[in-house]
Design an enzyme around this catalytic site. Structure first.
Site, short mmCIF file in Angstrom:
data_model
loop_
_atom_site.label_atom_id
_atom_site.label_comp_id
_atom_site.label_asym_id
_atom_site.label_seq_id
_atom_site.Cartn_x
_atom_site.Cartn_y
_atom_site.Cartn_z
N ARG A 59 1.03 -1.15 0.11
CA ARG A 59 0.00 0.10 0.01
C ARG A 59 0.78 1.19 0.09
NH1 ARG A 59 -1.55 1.76 4.86
NH2 ARG A 59 -2.26 -0.26 5.24
N ASP A 183 -7.76 19.14 -13.61
CA ASP A 183 -7.97 17.85 -14.13
C ASP A 183 -7.66 17.97 -15.69
OD1 ASP A 183 -9.53 15.65 -15.40
OD2 ASP A 183 -11.09 15.78 -14.06
N LYS A 208 -8.15 6.78 -19.09
CA LYS A 208 -8.54 7.45 -20.34
C LYS A 208 -7.57 7.58 -21.21
CE LYS A 208 -12.67 8.16 -18.07
NZ LYS A 208 -12.84 9.41 -17.55
C1 LIG Z 1 -13.27 9.51 -16.05
C2 LIG Z 1 -12.84 11.12 -15.67
C3 LIG Z 1 -12.65 11.36 -14.21
C4 LIG Z 1 -12.86 9.87 -13.12
O1 LIG Z 1 -12.04 8.94 -13.49
P1 LIG Z 1 -12.25 7.32 -13.08
O2 LIG Z 1 -10.88 6.84 -13.45
O3 LIG Z 1 -13.36 6.98 -13.69
O4 LIG Z 1 -12.47 7.36 -11.63
C5 LIG Z 1 -12.63 12.71 -13.87
N1 LIG Z 1 -12.43 13.55 -14.65
C6 LIG Z 1 -12.47 13.32 -15.96
C7 LIG Z 1 -12.37 14.84 -16.91
C8 LIG Z 1 -12.95 12.07 -16.44
O5 LIG Z 1 -13.17 12.06 -17.88
#
Ligand SMILES: *Cc1c(COP(=O)(O)O)cnc(C)c1O
Length: 392
Positions: A59, A183, A208
């Site tokens: 962890r 983000d 993604k």
């Molecule tokens: C998918 C996504 C998230 C969340 O990520 P996960 O890996 O699904 O937990 C956060 N921000 C954006 C812009 C996303 O496309």
């Protein structure tokens, strides 16, 4: 104690296309294996209490995950990387830097899961969130008070492809001494480098584009500042939402082709955006590469290209017609998620953004006929032909 500092600065001068392959990715010291081995272990033998080789419990640290965290730091021009079990777990760790009474100013057009985490979990712990359109930076400044501790920006935004001026927000954040997180999931470090533009934390849903093959759920944080990194490592270890070594390996592999994939995503994204914009059944195409996009100039200055994500609405905002188009598509698979090599379609109002109240989401443009495309790296002729037949 960290394993993930980029002590070895030799990667710093490399171009991005070299970093994706070599940055932070050292050959394994045990047998010289070129790819980091999958250290599928929870614990590590000690010769005497405390007598270990830098690893005690997975962890806290795992060699495969640490190799990945170095790679994250390298490609984002950061000093420290942290890998989590999902993008949401990475965001969760950032908000845990705060305490009750603190306030966050967030973009209003953001990933539905982030909105849900903020309002349904963290508001319950006494943290206050403001959601505001950030194309106009003054909207942020008017909300700042002594409790404001974090500015949360997503750019490009999901699904409206709004662009927020990272540098301008960072100037504001520095002026008021507020933590600033971006983000950057839609952009990836191939397109933009928020730390270089003044952000304190970059966050990715690695699920993604960075993973890129729709086979892993993972999140990442990257920072430059040591003190901030220490706080986040503490939260990562204390809360424990880490990713496993197998997934770390898959993402190390994914990163090696990030630049090549992104280049093709951008080319195909442009071709699809231009095709849709000229189609008589389409009302509006949201893609930052158009000169008519409200923040095209900022996109041009802070991004290398415009990415493979776009959204569009049909003429007359016809819900039934939009659903029919989605159902008719053959190559574009209707699915949650984005950023993989295969093309996907999505209906934000009923899928990714269903957790945002209708009134709230329509304010930011997520109307019922809005279709979002994640344009993959298939042959562009096949993709255009698929759209053509679906629209007819
Ligand atoms: C998918 C996504 C998230 C969340 O990520 P996960 O890996 O699904 O937990 C956060 N921000 C954006 C812009 C996303 O496309």
């Amino acid at each position: 104690m960290f394993h993930v500092t980029l002590k070895d600065k030799k990667y710093k001068h490399m171009k991005f296309n070299t970093k994706t392959i070599h940055g932070g990715q050292e050959h394994d010291p045990a047998y010289g294996s070129v790819m980091p081995p999958i250290y599928q272990t929870s614990t590590y033998a000690q010769s005497t209490p405390g007598g270990h080789k830098g690893y005690e419990y997975s962890r806290t640290h795992n060699p495969t995950r640490n190799a990945l965290e170095k790679a994250f730091a390298s490609i984002e021009n950061g000093n420290y990387g942290l890998a989590f079990g999902s993008g949401m777990a990475a965001i969760d760790a950032i908000i845990k830097l705060l305490k009750p009474g603190d306030e966050v100013i967030s973009t209003n057009d953001l990933y539905g899961g982030s909105y849900r985490l903020f309002t349904k979990i963290f508001e319950g712990f006494g943290i206050k969130f403001h959601f505001v359109g950030m194309r106009n930076i003054e909207n942020i400044e008017t909300l700042i008070n002594s409790n404001t501790k974090l500015i949360w920006v997503e750019t490009p935004t999901n699904p409206m492809l709004n662009i927020i001026d990272i540098k301008a927000v960072s100037v504001l954040a520095k002026k008021y001494n507020i933590l600033f997180a971006v983000d950057s999931t839609f952009a990836t470090p191939y397109l933009q480098l928020p730390l270089d533009l003044g952000a304190d934390i970059v966050m990715h849903s690695v699920t993604k584009y960075i993973g890129g093959h729709s086979d892993v759920v993972m999140g990442a944080l990257i920072v430059k500042d040591k003190e901030l990194a220490e706080k986040l490592y503490f939260i990562q270890n204390a809360s424990g939402a880490v990713c496993g070594p197998q997934d770390s390996f898959l993402v190390l592999r994914g990163i090696k082709t990030l630049h090549v994939r992104m280049q093709r995503h951008c080319e195909n994204g442009r071709a699809v955006a231009e095709f849709l914009a000229s189609h008589p059944k389409i009302e509006k195409v949201y893609w930052p590469g158009f000169e008519t996009h409200p923040n095209h100039n900022i996109a041009k200055s802070q991004m290398k290209d415009f990415g493979g994500m776009l959204s569009f609405t049909t003429k007359g905002n016809n819900y039934a017609e939009a659903i029919k188009i989605i159902e008719n598509l053959q190559l574009f698979t209707l699915a949650e998620s984005l950023g993989g090599v295969e093309s996907l379609s999505g209906h934000p109002a009923s899928m990714t953004h269903a957790s945002i109240p209708k009134e709230e989401r329509e304010k930011s443009g997520v109307v019922d006929s809005l279709i979002r495309l994640s344009v993959g790296i298939e042959d562009i002729e096949d993709l255009i032909n698929d759209l053509k037949q679906a629209l007819n």
